[in-house]
Design a protein around this motif. Structure first.
Motif, short mmCIF file in Angstrom:
data_model
loop_
_atom_site.label_atom_id
_atom_site.label_comp_id
_atom_site.label_asym_id
_atom_site.label_seq_id
_atom_site.Cartn_x
_atom_site.Cartn_y
_atom_site.Cartn_z
N GLY A 1 0.73 -1.25 -0.05
CA GLY A 1 -0.09 -0.02 -0.03
C GLY A 1 0.87 1.04 -0.03
O GLY A 1 0.35 2.20 -0.02
N VAL A 2 2.06 1.21 0.07
CA VAL A 2 3.06 2.19 -0.07
C VAL A 2 3.40 2.59 -1.34
O VAL A 2 3.76 1.97 -2.09
N HIS B 1 2.51 6.82 5.30
CA HIS B 1 1.24 7.62 4.73
C HIS B 1 1.24 8.93 5.26
O HIS B 1 0.63 9.89 4.70
N ALA B 2 1.89 9.26 6.34
CA ALA B 2 1.96 10.50 7.00
C ALA B 2 3.29 11.24 6.87
O ALA B 2 3.08 12.54 6.93
N ALA B 3 4.22 10.77 6.20
CA ALA B 3 5.54 11.32 5.94
C ALA B 3 5.34 12.54 5.04
O ALA B 3 4.53 12.51 4.33
N LYS C 1 8.10 11.36 0.04
CA LYS C 1 7.94 12.22 1.04
C LYS C 1 8.72 11.93 2.12
O LYS C 1 9.04 12.52 3.05
N GLY C 2 8.70 10.45 2.36
CA GLY C 2 9.67 9.90 3.42
C GLY C 2 10.78 10.44 3.34
O GLY C 2 11.63 10.27 4.29
N THR D 1 7.47 -3.31 6.90
CA THR D 1 6.84 -3.75 8.34
C THR D 1 5.93 -2.72 8.91
O THR D 1 4.94 -3.31 9.79
N LYS D 2 5.96 -1.17 8.77
CA LYS D 2 5.06 -0.57 9.40
C LYS D 2 4.61 0.43 8.23
O LYS D 2 4.86 1.63 8.35
#
Ligand code: PLP
Length: 476
Positions: free
Chosen positions: A383-384, A448-450, A391-392, A442-443
């Motif tokens: 989903g990434v 999504h918030a980065a 953004k990350g 892993t997470k």
């Protein structure tokens, strides 16, 4: 805080000298009814305000900036110094030529060196940008065919791996754009090209390296196919930093090429201008060039070519950008120019090899100055998206690569390290990409918030595009 919110009536830093010409008031109906809303701040507060803003944005002086298809991030300060010399800045375009011989010599020398680099015969510095150069080059192609009475050529062939400006420029020049698909190797599909080549074709525009970062291995065959049908070949040389000093568009069979001096030759791209997109051409197109060409030996002067397509900009274009380009070429010299392109390609391949185990590349093989990875699998699995990874990177102090371009690659990230980055910087960037890959596995929700460490965190881009909020509302 906005500058208007910091403003206090009566403050200010007026340092204008007293007016030394008679004051003339405009007519009553031309006068504004209310005073202009200008912020009133002391000099110190003003300086702090802009320093604060500058600290909030990420620039090449802050960290790695691998934005693909934009090239030049190295803007040597010495070139800025050359362009700031009063002999270059304190002149007027209508000054008689004998009073600006040095400036004419700059244009003449820059033309000669750039023609050596591209393998062409003559050039114009008038176009102000790459797309403007493309349009100018197409006008030359059109004028050439018309001068021969060959008026049935209405099409321009544009491979689907071309920069987006290519089809747009061809359409603006009044041509019908025929898109030529790429094969699975990312290069022009020769069969499709042969099918499209005919006596209604005015020419082909090739972006090389193309937008997936590849040098088309069939380039000689491509120009031959087009020439055989009577068309001319246009080389989009915006990203010449991948090939300069190594290979010349003129030797590959191209008739006309534009360069982006604001990418490859020392002027920043994306800084809001001014830019310069000069056009180099073979002798057969030189009679049609826009004015003004510098001619002469001891006494230099301007000349307008007889069959000129006309002016595409006033005078001789953005002259100071040409000064910077000349200073850049002279500083690097005959050894430095090919070394810069070799390093651009080496750096891109080094980083590509490091990222390959985690991020699949859109195309196999050696890349030029940039590479394109596809995050389609990663997105399906975790989903990434490409956007999340981009953004990350901001949390790692790295500017995002170009996202979702080229359009022919799904979930694309286009990375261009450039020639000036050190191996250590590339290693750190690879570490950042790896760590984001692990986070995706892993997470994934965390991405999504980065970004979370920047002055402004994840923006609602749809809202920003649909309902832009661009004005400050003054009270009262
Ligand atoms: C940047 C670029 C252009 C357009 O240049 P502008 O100066 O932005 O108009 C054209 N072609 C390629 C390949 C480019 O990278």
């Amino acid at each position: 805080m906005l500058i208007f919110e910091k403003s206090r009536a009566g403050r200010g830093c007026q340092i204008l000298p007293p007016c030394d010409v008679p004051e003339i008031l405009p007519e009553e109906r031309e006068q504004r009814q209310q005073p202009l809303h200008l912020p009133a701040l002391s000099e110190g507060d003003l300086s702090r305000h802009y320093t604060e803003l500058a600290k909030k944005s990420h620039g090449v002086n802050d960290g790695f900036y691998p934005l693909g298809s934009c090239t030049m991030k190295y803007n040597p300060k010495i070139d800025e110094e050359a362009a700031a010399l009063p002999g270059f800045t304190e002149i007027h375009p209508l000054q008689p030529a004998h009073t600006v011989q040095g400036c004419l010599e700059v244009l003449k020398t820059a033309e000669s060196l750039l023609c050596q680099i591209t393998g062409m015969d003559r050039m114009t510095f008038q176009p102000a940008a790459g797309a403007h150069g493309e349009f100018t080059g197409l006008l030359l192609i059109k004028a050439y065919h018309v001068s021969r009475g060959d008026t049935a050529r209405t099409k321009i062939l544009v491979p689907d791996s071309a920069h987006g400006t290519n089809p747009a420029s061809a359409a603006m020049a009044g041509y019908k754009v025929v898109s030529i698909p790429s094969g699975p190797d990312g290069c022009v599909d020769l069969e499709k090209l042969r099918e499209a080549a005919g006596d209604d074709v005015a020419g082909l525009m090739l972006t090389n390296p193309n937008t997936v970062g590849l040098f088309d291995k069939n380039i000689l065959e491509i120009t031959e196919i087009v020439h055989q049908c009577g068309g001319l070949c246009y080389y989009d040389g915006a990203n010449l930093n991948a090939v300069m000093g190594q290979a010349r568009p003129g030797d590959m069979g191209f008739d006309v090429v534009h360069l982006n001096l604001h990418k490859t030759f020392a002027t920043p791209h994306g800084g809001g201008g001014p830019g310069s997109g000069p056009v180099d051409c073979k002798a057969l197109l030189a009679p049609f060039l826009p004015s003004l060409l510098v001619e002469g030996e001891s006494e230099l002067s301007f000349r307008k070519p007889e069959q000129s397509v006309g002016e595409v900009k006033s005078f001789y274009g953005n002259f100071l950008v040409v000064v910077k380009a000349l200073a850049y070429i002279w500083t690097l010299g005959r050894e430095g120019i090919p070394e810069a392109s070799a390093n651009a390609v080496l750096n891109a391949n080094y980083l590509m090899a490091k990222l390959k185990p985690w991020y699949p590349m859109a195309y196999d093989g050696i890349c030029m100055h940039e590479f394109v990875m596809t995050l389609a699998e990663l997105k399906k699995e975790t989903g990434v998206s490409a956007m999340d990874i981009a953004k990350g990177l901001l949390d790692w102090g790295i500017h995002p690569p170009t996202m979702y371009f080229p359009l022919i690659v799904e979930e694309a990230l286009m990375v261009e390290p450039t020639e000036t980055e050190s191996r250590e910087t590339l290693d750190q960037a690879a570490e950042a990409f790896h760590s984001l890959y692990q986070a995706a596995k892993t997470k994934p929700e965390s991405l999504h918030a980065a970004p979370v460490t920047t002055p402004v965190t994840r923006l609602d881009e749809v809202e920003a595009a649909r309902h832009p909020h661009l004005r400050y509302s003054f009270e009262g």
